[in-house]
Design a protein around this motif. Sequence first.
Motif, PDB file in Angstrom:
ATOM      1  N   ASN A 118       0.848  -1.184   0.000  1.00 38.93           N
ATOM      2  CA  ASN A 118       0.000   0.000   0.000  1.00 38.93           C
ATOM      3  C   ASN A 118       0.891   1.244   0.000  1.00 38.93           C
ATOM      4  O   ASN A 118       1.126   1.854   1.028  1.00 38.93           O
ATOM      5  N   PRO A 119       1.407   1.643  -1.167  1.00 38.38           N
ATOM      6  CA  PRO A 119       2.352   2.762  -1.214  1.00 38.38           C
ATOM      7  C   PRO A 119       1.751   4.107  -0.802  1.00 38.38           C
ATOM      8  O   PRO A 119       2.486   5.054  -0.542  1.00 38.38           O
ATOM      9  N   ARG A 120       0.421   4.192  -0.712  1.00 39.11           N
ATOM     10  CA  ARG A 120      -0.224   5.434  -0.301  1.00 39.11           C
ATOM     11  C   ARG A 120      -0.375   5.541   1.212  1.00 39.11           C
ATOM     12  O   ARG A 120      -0.815   6.577   1.713  1.00 39.11           O
ATOM     13  N   VAL A 121       0.031   4.495   1.921  1.00 43.57           N
ATOM     14  CA  VAL A 121      -0.197   4.507   3.363  1.00 43.57           C
ATOM     15  C   VAL A 121       0.701   5.528   4.052  1.00 43.57           C
ATOM     16  O   VAL A 121       1.871   5.719   3.704  1.00 43.57           O
ATOM     17  N   GLN A 186       0.538  16.142   1.465  1.00 38.70           N
ATOM     18  CA  GLN A 186       1.613  15.796   0.529  1.00 38.70           C
ATOM     19  C   GLN A 186       1.192  14.638  -0.374  1.00 38.70           C
ATOM     20  O   GLN A 186       1.501  14.627  -1.579  1.00 38.70           O
ATOM     21  N   ARG A 187       0.480  13.650   0.192  1.00 41.09           N
ATOM     22  CA  ARG A 187       0.015  12.517  -0.621  1.00 41.09           C
ATOM     23  C   ARG A 187      -0.948  12.978  -1.708  1.00 41.09           C
ATOM     24  O   ARG A 187      -0.970  12.430  -2.814  1.00 41.09           O
ATOM     25  N   GLY A 188      -1.753  14.000  -1.383  1.00 42.71           N
ATOM     26  CA  GLY A 188      -2.658  14.537  -2.388  1.00 42.71           C
ATOM     27  C   GLY A 188      -1.926  15.147  -3.559  1.00 42.71           C
ATOM     28  O   GLY A 188      -2.476  15.240  -4.671  1.00 42.71           O
ATOM     29  N   ILE A 189      -0.660  15.542  -3.347  1.00 41.30           N
ATOM     30  CA  ILE A 189       0.147  16.136  -4.415  1.00 41.30           C
ATOM     31  C   ILE A 189       0.937  15.070  -5.173  1.00 41.30           C
ATOM     32  O   ILE A 189       0.960  15.057  -6.406  1.00 41.30           O
ATOM     33  N   THR A 190       1.562  14.159  -4.409  1.00 41.38           N
ATOM     34  CA  THR A 190       2.463  13.176  -5.030  1.00 41.38           C
ATOM     35  C   THR A 190       1.829  11.816  -5.257  1.00 41.38           C
ATOM     36  O   THR A 190       2.329  11.035  -6.070  1.00 41.38           O
ATOM     37  N   GLY A 191       0.751  11.514  -4.501  1.00 41.77           N
ATOM     38  CA  GLY A 191       0.143  10.185  -4.585  1.00 41.77           C
ATOM     39  C   GLY A 191       0.813   9.167  -3.695  1.00 41.77           C
ATOM     40  O   GLY A 191       0.360   8.019  -3.623  1.00 41.77           O
ATOM     41  N   ASN A 192       1.880   9.557  -3.004  1.00 42.33           N
ATOM     42  CA  ASN A 192       2.630   8.615  -2.175  1.00 42.33           C
ATOM     43  C   ASN A 192       2.486   8.918  -0.692  1.00 42.33           C
ATOM     44  O   ASN A 192       2.407  10.080  -0.287  1.00 42.33           O
TER      45      ASN A 192
END
Length: 401
Positions: A118-121, A186-192
């Motif tokens: 789950n790379p978005r975790v 940050q995840r909303g920007i990079t997806g990670n």
Amino acid sequence: MTSTDSNAPQPLTGLRVIEFTHMVMGPTCGMVLADMGAEVIKIEPIDGDRTRRLLGAGSGFFPMFNRNKKSMGIDLHSEAGAALARKLCATADVVAENFKPGTMAKYGLDYAALSQVNPRVIYVSHKGFLPGPYDHRTALDEVVQMMGGLAYMTGRPGDPLRAGTSVNDIMGGLFGAIGALGALIQRGITGNGMEVQSALYENNVFLMGQHMLQFAMTGKHPAPMPARDNPWAVYDVFTVKDGEQIFLAAVSDAQWLTFCDVLGFPDLKAEPELATNNLRVALRPRLLKTIAERIAGRSAAELSAIMEKAGLPFAPIRRPEDLLDDEHLLATGGLADVRLPDGPKAGESVKTTLFPITMGGQRLGVRLHPPRLGEHTRELLEGLGLGASEIDALRAQAVVA
């Protein structure tokens, strides 16, 4: 006037948080996210979080920091249980934990393992110390208060004293939640996703920063707060009628004049030696003794009324239980009912304190009472696609509770 209306904003609605925590620090992080609307799933041992069974000063930990959460009991020591936990974490936006370094890796529940699936975790670790020479040590709030200067600054000289609540545990959880919120943006920007770490010791050192800079600025060792060089003459606790105590202050020359007027001290007001704050500080011991003698026969309630009407700083000295009847908290919705999940009073409703902010003019209320052990296990396993017979078998094998 604020409200705890059910329409209060829930900005984290739709966010799933899996929480492997106990005691105070990790649960505080989860509670903050839950109060803001996240679905927070608390994973407990089969026999329940030990915090549920604490006595004395620890008896309020579980009901305070675990509202708005769901509970699922899993035996992580069994491979089937650890696999279930990993499967649940694959559905998570945030995973939070506060166990010793290396504990989560034993079950494949560390950031390195979970982020492969789950790379978005976003993985929030709450520790005693950030990585470094101390990170192998066992930390407690009291430990870091002693080694981090807080106990020294709180107690009288030669008598270090811990603060009167779990300041580092609670604030460490708050910083973990702040880190999680930043990582979500940050995840909303990079997806990670990313790993976030918060630690008791570093939290305590952050609290000491003002005193460290005081030393840097002045070259003088900061004195413990009870013995500090007070910049204001009238800034102290006074014992008054019937042994009650009240804090009174006058922190400017204008406040001093008002203080003398409303308390009937025209002679003190007229003294040239007391005309300015710095002059009064030089005579502080004598001045405080005089004031204490003159107000000793007045009640704390009378003095409170006088000070409030005059717009002067004051505070009656109260105990924690007194806050349950505080008119401001009651009027503004600062307290809410929760049902106790454990102990001899299980099932009874009591008042709890809410997260101390408003959003859209409303307090963030209690959607879910502190959960009973495993209260949501079946619901959550069904959400993973397990059927009734599979769930019953896992219960029978004590893999879940």
